[in-house]
Each structure stands twice: as structure tokens, then as C-alpha cells.
Design a protein around this motif. Structure first.
Motif, PDB file in Angstrom:
ATOM      1  N   SER A 144       0.821  -1.210   0.000  1.00  0.00           N
ATOM      2  CA  SER A 144       0.000   0.000   0.000  1.00  0.00           C
ATOM      3  C   SER A 144       0.858   1.265   0.000  1.00  0.00           C
ATOM      4  O   SER A 144       0.576   2.217  -0.733  1.00  0.00           O
ATOM      5  CB  SER A 144      -0.932   0.008   1.207  1.00  0.00           C
ATOM      6  OG  SER A 144      -1.833  -1.071   1.133  1.00  0.00           O
ATOM      7  N   PHE A 145       1.908   1.269   0.818  1.00  0.00           N
ATOM      8  CA  PHE A 145       2.774   2.448   0.860  1.00  0.00           C
ATOM      9  C   PHE A 145       3.632   2.561  -0.401  1.00  0.00           C
ATOM     10  O   PHE A 145       3.978   3.669  -0.825  1.00  0.00           O
ATOM     11  CB  PHE A 145       3.618   2.472   2.130  1.00  0.00           C
ATOM     12  CG  PHE A 145       2.824   2.891   3.335  1.00  0.00           C
ATOM     13  CD1 PHE A 145       2.404   4.201   3.481  1.00  0.00           C
ATOM     14  CD2 PHE A 145       2.464   1.971   4.304  1.00  0.00           C
ATOM     15  CE1 PHE A 145       1.641   4.593   4.572  1.00  0.00           C
ATOM     16  CE2 PHE A 145       1.717   2.344   5.400  1.00  0.00           C
ATOM     17  CZ  PHE A 145       1.297   3.664   5.534  1.00  0.00           C
ATOM     18  N   ALA A 146       3.971   1.446  -1.028  1.00  0.00           N
ATOM     19  CA  ALA A 146       4.694   1.496  -2.303  1.00  0.00           C
ATOM     20  C   ALA A 146       3.801   2.119  -3.375  1.00  0.00           C
ATOM     21  O   ALA A 146       4.267   2.935  -4.189  1.00  0.00           O
ATOM     22  CB  ALA A 146       5.141   0.095  -2.720  1.00  0.00           C
ATOM     23  N   LEU A 147       2.544   1.764  -3.362  1.00  0.00           N
ATOM     24  CA  LEU A 147       1.604   2.352  -4.319  1.00  0.00           C
ATOM     25  C   LEU A 147       1.437   3.846  -4.058  1.00  0.00           C
ATOM     26  O   LEU A 147       1.392   4.654  -4.993  1.00  0.00           O
ATOM     27  CB  LEU A 147       0.261   1.629  -4.233  1.00  0.00           C
ATOM     28  CG  LEU A 147      -0.741   1.899  -5.330  1.00  0.00           C
ATOM     29  CD1 LEU A 147      -0.135   1.701  -6.707  1.00  0.00           C
ATOM     30  CD2 LEU A 147      -1.939   0.980  -5.164  1.00  0.00           C
ATOM     31  N   MET A 148       1.395   4.219  -2.794  1.00  0.00           N
ATOM     32  CA  MET A 148       1.306   5.637  -2.460  1.00  0.00           C
ATOM     33  C   MET A 148       2.555   6.376  -2.940  1.00  0.00           C
ATOM     34  O   MET A 148       2.463   7.493  -3.455  1.00  0.00           O
ATOM     35  CB  MET A 148       1.119   5.837  -0.964  1.00  0.00           C
ATOM     36  CG  MET A 148       0.910   7.273  -0.578  1.00  0.00           C
ATOM     37  SD  MET A 148       0.445   7.397   1.145  1.00  0.00           S
ATOM     38  CE  MET A 148       0.582   9.150   1.390  1.00  0.00           C
ATOM     39  N   ALA A 149       3.725   5.759  -2.794  1.00  0.00           N
ATOM     40  CA  ALA A 149       4.965   6.370  -3.273  1.00  0.00           C
ATOM     41  C   ALA A 149       4.920   6.559  -4.792  1.00  0.00           C
ATOM     42  O   ALA A 149       5.374   7.590  -5.307  1.00  0.00           O
ATOM     43  CB  ALA A 149       6.165   5.520  -2.869  1.00  0.00           C
ATOM     44  N   LEU A 150       4.374   5.594  -5.511  1.00  0.00           N
ATOM     45  CA  LEU A 150       4.231   5.733  -6.963  1.00  0.00           C
ATOM     46  C   LEU A 150       3.322   6.912  -7.317  1.00  0.00           C
ATOM     47  O   LEU A 150       3.581   7.645  -8.278  1.00  0.00           O
ATOM     48  CB  LEU A 150       3.676   4.448  -7.577  1.00  0.00           C
ATOM     49  CG  LEU A 150       4.623   3.267  -7.657  1.00  0.00           C
ATOM     50  CD1 LEU A 150       3.882   2.028  -8.163  1.00  0.00           C
ATOM     51  CD2 LEU A 150       5.809   3.589  -8.558  1.00  0.00           C
ATOM     52  N   VAL A 151       2.280   7.101  -6.525  1.00  0.00           N
ATOM     53  CA  VAL A 151       1.382   8.233  -6.761  1.00  0.00           C
ATOM     54  C   VAL A 151       2.130   9.550  -6.538  1.00  0.00           C
ATOM     55  O   VAL A 151       1.976  10.502  -7.304  1.00  0.00           O
ATOM     56  CB  VAL A 151       0.121   8.145  -5.872  1.00  0.00           C
ATOM     57  CG1 VAL A 151      -0.700   9.424  -5.960  1.00  0.00           C
ATOM     58  CG2 VAL A 151      -0.722   6.950  -6.254  1.00  0.00           C
ATOM     59  N   VAL A 152       2.953   9.596  -5.503  1.00  0.00           N
ATOM     60  CA  VAL A 152       3.728  10.814  -5.236  1.00  0.00           C
ATOM     61  C   VAL A 152       4.689  11.091  -6.391  1.00  0.00           C
ATOM     62  O   VAL A 152       4.825  12.228  -6.840  1.00  0.00           O
ATOM     63  CB  VAL A 152       4.476  10.710  -3.883  1.00  0.00           C
ATOM     64  CG1 VAL A 152       5.430  11.873  -3.698  1.00  0.00           C
ATOM     65  CG2 VAL A 152       3.484  10.651  -2.724  1.00  0.00           C
ATOM     66  N   VAL A 153       5.331  10.050  -6.897  1.00  0.00           N
ATOM     67  CA  VAL A 153       6.212  10.211  -8.054  1.00  0.00           C
ATOM     68  C   VAL A 153       5.408  10.717  -9.251  1.00  0.00           C
ATOM     69  O   VAL A 153       5.847  11.613  -9.987  1.00  0.00           O
ATOM     70  CB  VAL A 153       6.939   8.890  -8.392  1.00  0.00           C
ATOM     71  CG1 VAL A 153       7.652   8.984  -9.725  1.00  0.00           C
ATOM     72  CG2 VAL A 153       7.912   8.531  -7.284  1.00  0.00           C
ATOM     73  N   ARG A 154       4.217  10.183  -9.434  1.00  0.00           N
ATOM     74  CA  ARG A 154       3.335  10.651 -10.515  1.00  0.00           C
ATOM     75  C   ARG A 154       3.044  12.135 -10.355  1.00  0.00           C
ATOM     76  O   ARG A 154       3.116  12.903 -11.319  1.00  0.00           O
ATOM     77  CB  ARG A 154       2.030   9.858 -10.495  1.00  0.00           C
ATOM     78  CG  ARG A 154       0.982  10.370 -11.468  1.00  0.00           C
ATOM     79  CD  ARG A 154      -0.428  10.045 -10.954  1.00  0.00           C
ATOM     80  NE  ARG A 154      -1.445  10.567 -11.832  1.00  0.00           N
ATOM     81  CZ  ARG A 154      -2.121  11.687 -11.590  1.00  0.00           C
ATOM     82  NH1 ARG A 154      -1.887  12.417 -10.522  1.00  0.00           N
ATOM     83  NH2 ARG A 154      -3.042  12.104 -12.442  1.00  0.00           N
ATOM     84  N   HIS A 155       2.724  12.551  -9.127  1.00  0.00           N
ATOM     85  CA  HIS A 155       2.466  13.971  -8.874  1.00  0.00           C
ATOM     86  C   HIS A 155       3.677  14.822  -9.244  1.00  0.00           C
ATOM     87  O   HIS A 155       3.539  15.883  -9.847  1.00  0.00           O
ATOM     88  CB  HIS A 155       2.118  14.203  -7.408  1.00  0.00           C
ATOM     89  CG  HIS A 155       0.737  13.776  -7.014  1.00  0.00           C
ATOM     90  ND1 HIS A 155      -0.268  13.509  -7.906  1.00  0.00           N
ATOM     91  CD2 HIS A 155       0.201  13.573  -5.785  1.00  0.00           C
ATOM     92  CE1 HIS A 155      -1.370  13.171  -7.258  1.00  0.00           C
ATOM     93  NE2 HIS A 155      -1.105  13.204  -5.968  1.00  0.00           N
ATOM     94  N   MET A 156       4.849  14.348  -8.862  1.00  0.00           N
ATOM     95  CA  MET A 156       6.065  15.102  -9.160  1.00  0.00           C
ATOM     96  C   MET A 156       6.286  15.206 -10.670  1.00  0.00           C
ATOM     97  O   MET A 156       6.781  16.227 -11.155  1.00  0.00           O
ATOM     98  CB  MET A 156       7.265  14.454  -8.473  1.00  0.00           C
ATOM     99  CG  MET A 156       7.202  14.555  -6.961  1.00  0.00           C
ATOM    100  SD  MET A 156       8.506  13.655  -6.140  1.00  0.00           S
ATOM    101  CE  MET A 156       9.825  14.845  -6.267  1.00  0.00           C
ATOM    102  N   MET A 157       5.917  14.174 -11.392  1.00  0.00           N
ATOM    103  CA  MET A 157       6.104  14.177 -12.846  1.00  0.00           C
ATOM    104  C   MET A 157       5.133  15.125 -13.549  1.00  0.00           C
ATOM    105  O   MET A 157       5.510  15.807 -14.497  1.00  0.00           O
ATOM    106  CB  MET A 157       5.956  12.755 -13.398  1.00  0.00           C
ATOM    107  CG  MET A 157       7.098  11.841 -13.015  1.00  0.00           C
ATOM    108  SD  MET A 157       6.820  10.121 -13.473  1.00  0.00           S
ATOM    109  CE  MET A 157       7.029  10.185 -15.242  1.00  0.00           C
TER     110      MET A 157
END
Length: 172
Positions: A144-157
Motif C-alpha cells: 500500500s505504501f509502495a503504491l502511495m509512493a508511486l502516486v507521489v512520483v506521478r504527482h512530481m512528474m
């Protein structure tokens, strides 16, 4: 490249949220069935509380956690933020995302280590003379936290302005 990553992350979040929703429905059905079985037949479902607390509740709470981040629905305090210039707002968002990535990374590492320990020890709960294996649920949190980290990376992109525009389109 950004579009593919964005679609992939969005689909993963939708899938994890969908699984969480299905598990919530299963939990409701099982709890209602347990109440009916207990009251009408005086025979509750064996180890109902073990399954609900160790499997269902963990999944229902943590699988959709990335959805809140994707939708930018996390709790924020925007008193000072509203008075900032666009440039300062952007830097503030990137700074908060970097902090979020650091926290998520620490959680992923420590929770993965804990999950592996539980798996190696074969963690279980003894209920009504039955061993219920619970170690698989320990893997829900790092995923779940790995998926959240991917979302944060998406936001940064895609950038702060795009994230805010998406939130505004949804009426936030």
C-alpha cells in the motif's frame, strides 16, 4: 512516458481500491452472517473476529490509501499556502512530496522487513484450537505504501499545477 506511467499508476490505484471495496463487502457479509448464525442458530462463525481484524480490516484501511493521495484528498492546512506566490507554492508542493517519498520509503523498508520476519516465522493466531495463518496480511502495508509512493512520483512528474487542476475539476 509520463502518460504511460500516469495510466499505470492510476490503474494500480483503481485495482487496489477495488480489491479494498470487495473485501469491505465480504467483511459486511461475514459479520452479518455471524450475527445471524449466533442469534438464530447459537453457532457463531468460527474465528470470525480473527478473520475480520487480521485480514479484512487491514486490507480495507490500507489498500485504498493511495487513492486519497491520487485524488489529493489528504488533510492539508492551507492558511498560509493561499497567500503564497505560484512559484513558492510549487516549491512547497515539491518539498512536501519529497518528504512523503522519504516517509513512504522508510515505511516500505521497515514494513517489508517485518512482513518477511512474520512469513519466516509462520505467524499465526490460535483461535478455538485452530491455527489461523496471519503473516500474509503483513504484506498489505508495504504494498500500500509502495503504491502511495508511486502516486507521489506521478504527482512530481505532472507537477503541482496539474494536481491542483485535477482536484478543482472534482470540485475540491
Amino acid at each position: 512516458m509520463i502518460s504511460f506511467f500516469d495510466k499505470t499508476v492510476t490503474r494500480l490505484v483503481a485495482a487496489s481500491t477495488g480489491v479494498g471495496a470487495v473485501i469491505l463487502i465480504l467483511m459486511m457479509i461475514q459479520v452479518v452472517a455471524d450475527v445471524i448464525a449466533s442469534n438464530l442458530f447459537k453457532s457463531p462463525i468460527p474465528a470470525n473476529s480473527v478473520v475480520v481484524t487480521n485480514y479484512y480490516m487491514v486490507a480495507v484501511v490500507f489498500l485504498p490509501i493511495a487513492l486519497a493521495e491520487l485524488r489529493d484528498d489528504n488533510i492539508t492546512v492551507e492558511i498560509v499556502y493561499q497567500m503564497m506566490s505560484r512559484k513558492v507554492k510549487n516549491w512547497t508542493m515539491y518539498f512536501s512530496w519529497i518528504l512523503s517519498l522519504i516517509v513512504c520509503s522508510c515505511l516500505i523498508v521497515s514494513l517489508s522487513q517485518a512482513a518477511i520476519k512474520k512469513m519466516n516465522s509462520g505467524a499465526f493466531v490460535l483461535e478455538q484450537e485452530i491455527n489461523f495463518i496471519i503473516w500474509p496480511t503483513y504484506f498489505i502495508l508495504p504494498v500500500s505504501f509502495a503504491l502511495m509512493a508511486l502516486v507521489v512520483v506521478r504527482h512530481m512528474m505532472i507537477g503541482p499545477e496539474s494536481v491542483e487542476a485535477e482536484a478543482l475539476r472534482r470540485g475540491l
